[in-house]
Motif scaffolding. Sequence first.
Motif, PDB file in Angstrom:
ATOM      1  N   GLU A 534      26.044  56.299  63.195  1.00 45.75           N
ATOM      2  CA  GLU A 534      27.324  55.908  63.522  1.00 45.75           C
ATOM      3  C   GLU A 534      27.795  54.641  62.724  1.00 45.75           C
ATOM      4  OE1 GLU A 534      28.746  56.812  67.783  1.00 45.75           O
ATOM      5  OE2 GLU A 534      26.510  56.131  68.189  1.00 45.75           O
ATOM      6  N   SER A 535      28.941  54.692  62.466  1.00 44.05           N
ATOM      7  CA  SER A 535      29.331  53.297  61.472  1.00 44.05           C
ATOM      8  C   SER A 535      30.781  53.153  61.984  1.00 44.05           C
ATOM      9  CB  SER A 535      29.266  53.921  60.145  1.00 44.05           C
ATOM     10  OG  SER A 535      29.492  52.799  59.230  1.00 44.05           O
ATOM     11  N   VAL A 536      31.009  51.773  61.222  1.00 42.68           N
ATOM     12  CA  VAL A 536      32.255  51.601  61.275  1.00 42.68           C
ATOM     13  C   VAL A 536      32.903  50.850  60.012  1.00 42.68           C
ATOM     14  CG1 VAL A 536      32.559  50.836  63.766  1.00 42.68           C
ATOM     15  CG2 VAL A 536      31.712  49.199  61.904  1.00 42.68           C
ATOM     16  N   VAL A 537      34.078  50.846  59.480  1.00 40.46           N
ATOM     17  CA  VAL A 537      34.496  50.362  58.133  1.00 40.46           C
ATOM     18  C   VAL A 537      34.664  48.697  58.326  1.00 40.46           C
ATOM     19  CG1 VAL A 537      36.144  50.184  56.413  1.00 40.46           C
ATOM     20  CG2 VAL A 537      35.482  52.349  57.429  1.00 40.46           C
ATOM     21  N   ILE A 538      33.638  48.179  57.432  1.00 40.97           N
ATOM     22  CA  ILE A 538      33.832  46.666  57.753  1.00 40.97           C
ATOM     23  C   ILE A 538      34.058  46.021  56.153  1.00 40.97           C
ATOM     24  CG2 ILE A 538      32.186  44.635  58.065  1.00 40.97           C
ATOM     25  CD1 ILE A 538      30.520  46.237  59.973  1.00 40.97           C
ATOM     26  N   ARG A 539      34.963  45.105  56.133  1.00 40.60           N
ATOM     27  CA  ARG A 539      35.263  44.663  54.823  1.00 40.60           C
ATOM     28  C   ARG A 539      35.602  42.933  55.293  1.00 40.60           C
ATOM     29  NH1 ARG A 539      40.046  48.723  52.862  1.00 40.60           N
ATOM     30  NH2 ARG A 539      38.569  50.649  52.439  1.00 40.60           N
ATOM     31  N   ILE A 540      34.968  42.184  54.175  1.00 45.03           N
ATOM     32  CA  ILE A 540      34.823  40.574  54.365  1.00 45.03           C
ATOM     33  C   ILE A 540      35.711  39.950  53.149  1.00 45.03           C
ATOM     34  CG2 ILE A 540      33.342  38.778  54.677  1.00 45.03           C
ATOM     35  CD1 ILE A 540      31.541  40.500  56.022  1.00 45.03           C
ATOM     36  N   THR A 541      36.637  38.964  53.264  1.00 42.68           N
ATOM     37  CA  THR A 541      37.021  38.177  52.227  1.00 42.68           C
ATOM     38  C   THR A 541      36.862  36.845  52.642  1.00 42.68           C
ATOM     39  OG1 THR A 541      39.448  38.399  53.256  1.00 42.68           O
ATOM     40  CG2 THR A 541      38.756  40.106  51.702  1.00 42.68           C
ATOM     41  N   ALA A 553      40.589  47.488  57.320  1.00 43.53           N
ATOM     42  CA  ALA A 553      39.167  47.803  58.103  1.00 43.53           C
ATOM     43  C   ALA A 553      39.255  48.201  59.501  1.00 43.53           C
ATOM     44  CB  ALA A 553      38.445  46.534  57.735  1.00 43.53           C
ATOM     45  N   GLU A 554      38.406  48.771  60.244  1.00 41.45           N
ATOM     46  CA  GLU A 554      38.135  48.856  61.434  1.00 41.45           C
ATOM     47  C   GLU A 554      37.548  47.553  61.849  1.00 41.45           C
ATOM     48  OE1 GLU A 554      36.514  52.737  63.023  1.00 41.45           O
ATOM     49  OE2 GLU A 554      35.675  52.564  61.166  1.00 41.45           O
TER      50      GLU A 554
END
Length: 687
Positions: A534-541, A553-554
């Motif tokens: 299982e996964s989630v869309v993670i994005r970091i700035t 992102a989720e």
Amino acid sequence: MITSIGAANTTVFNDPKIQIQRFNGLKPCKLLSVHGGGKFGFSVSADSSIVRALSTSVKPDNSPELKRSKVEIIKEQSNYIRYPLNEELLTNNPNINESATQVIKFHGSYQQTNRDERGTKSYSFMLRTKNPCGKVSNRLYLVMDDLADQFGIGTLRLTTRQTFQLHGVLKKDLTVVMSTIIRNMGSTLGACGDLNRNVLAPAAPLSRKDYLFAQEMAENIAALLTPQSGFYYDMWVDGERIMSAEPPEVVKARNDNSHGTNFPDSAEPIYGTQFLPRKFKIAVTVPTDNSVDILTNDIGVVIISDEDGEPQGFNLYVGGGMGRTHRLETTFPRLAEPLGYVSKEDILYAIKAIVVTQRENGRRDDRKYSRMKYLISSWGIEKFRSVVEQYYGKKFEPFRNLPEWEFKSYLGWHEQGNGHLFCGLHVDNGRVKGAMKKTLREIIEKYNLNVRITPNQNLILCDIRRGCKRPITTALAQGGLLQPRYVDPLNLTSMACPALPLCPLAITEAERGIPEILKRVRAVFEKVGLKYNESVVIRITGCPNGCARPYMAELGFVGDGPNSYQIWLGGTPNQTSLAKCFMNKVKVQDLEKVLEPLFYYWRHRRQVKESFGDFTSRMGFEKLQQLVDKWEGPVATSSRFNLKVFANRQTYEAMDELAKLENKTAHQLAMEVIRDYVAAQQNGKNE
């Protein structure tokens, strides 16, 4: 009437509407008059002087002068993006001045300092290439690999717009690096600055008509909106134009001025002296393929084909954009919205009309509000469409229906459709370094492979002969480039911007911080009982500008202080919904306090196949905040509370079948039913 007299090239202007700016050599002298927003331009060059006519106004001279930002003045006085960079490059200083730092962006570079170092500033330059569709030839890849070692910090970075970034280039080496890229059929022209940036398209080298057409169209749009005044080649290769011939339809569309889009006789027929108010982003794709984050672009172009797969025209989206400013609610991320449909013969004219509408009406006084998304938000889509149609010369047809979007990564091995294979490689945060960099070079060089960069910071090896699959697979594994089934699913969809130490806008870590954050998210998954696949869309700035598109992102982390993030929730796996800010100022050491309850209740209260982003949107932030505030850890499973809830096997089997639909155990579902029943009874008594 305009006349030129004698060798001195004295120019007489009999049209009172023309404003002149004269330069001694390349240094600006007095600006005679300034107007904006017009449709006429003129330029004359001489050995000792250059005369430039600025964009003229159709309004009377007594019209009020609009306030303009400092960058607008710099562009106007730059002699089409030459001055003062040309002079600054000749000095012995390790840096360039403020005006030149704005000008060099149009050439594809940013001046940076190493913020980890204290004391005297350590200046260097980041160069960004321009690669429509993410296409990189074998020759160019090997050249960029060499330049990273010889003049950079030994790494290449793959960006979210399908380009390379080369960090750490010193000022004294800029010319040799730029000229080497240009002479090897690469470019950095327009990779930064107030003009059209790299045009995205699906990176997969599939031999399907629609994919090939999407990539061709991306390249044509990029050519249409490439600067024409020659400043780039003048600066880096002594004016030698090293470029391939343009398709005639591109030249025709650029030169067409049937509806007042151009500055006649100007060195920059579309951009004029002022270029655009801010950066401009375009993506092209085919239905269902949202590998390009289509709704985040100023213009999204979607190919519409007939039943035989033959492209017929395009749906157009407009007004997407990610950047915002903390604590300023008048700035915001925005999704693009439908504008209309055009035939394939008209697409370049429609694109040009949209760009010109932004050129003429986008704000030039405050750069925070200069993106086209703010113009459309202010006007509304109907007024925007009406103005664009005046420059287009036609009415847009109704937007065609589209199927659901899907995110496509193209990782792993795939058929190209022409007898060859391609292999998509996951690259953490797009950073190519160490053993991976060495292995990639050896493979690309040995097998003479072209490559593609994806909008998710990954790399695709193209045109692989079938007999080479096994040795290439072995070599990749030895270099740490694993097949996607061996990579943590959280890593496969995550993205981060470079942030510290080189980005001047970064507030906190992103690229350097995301590996540890992903490990901690995986630990939370295990703690609350979520499965590995299982996964989630993670994005970091590291700041709110949104370079890694965290607002889609989720689970988005946006730097808002030292070691501190905003947490954004509500995006979807196919990148079609905008996330919203859930919490501010969450210290990096406190992330588990927020993530544990969110993931725990997602596991226990989600609907069948409900993504994390959809779950957080359905629950609502008020309810989620309550769950976070009262969180004391996962429910204990000691014998004291491990009650037997099934009286017979039939009840258990029936509950077990229902639980499987929600990816739960029978006991978990039964306990949820009991808790919900008890809570409902208590609420009833309280009422």
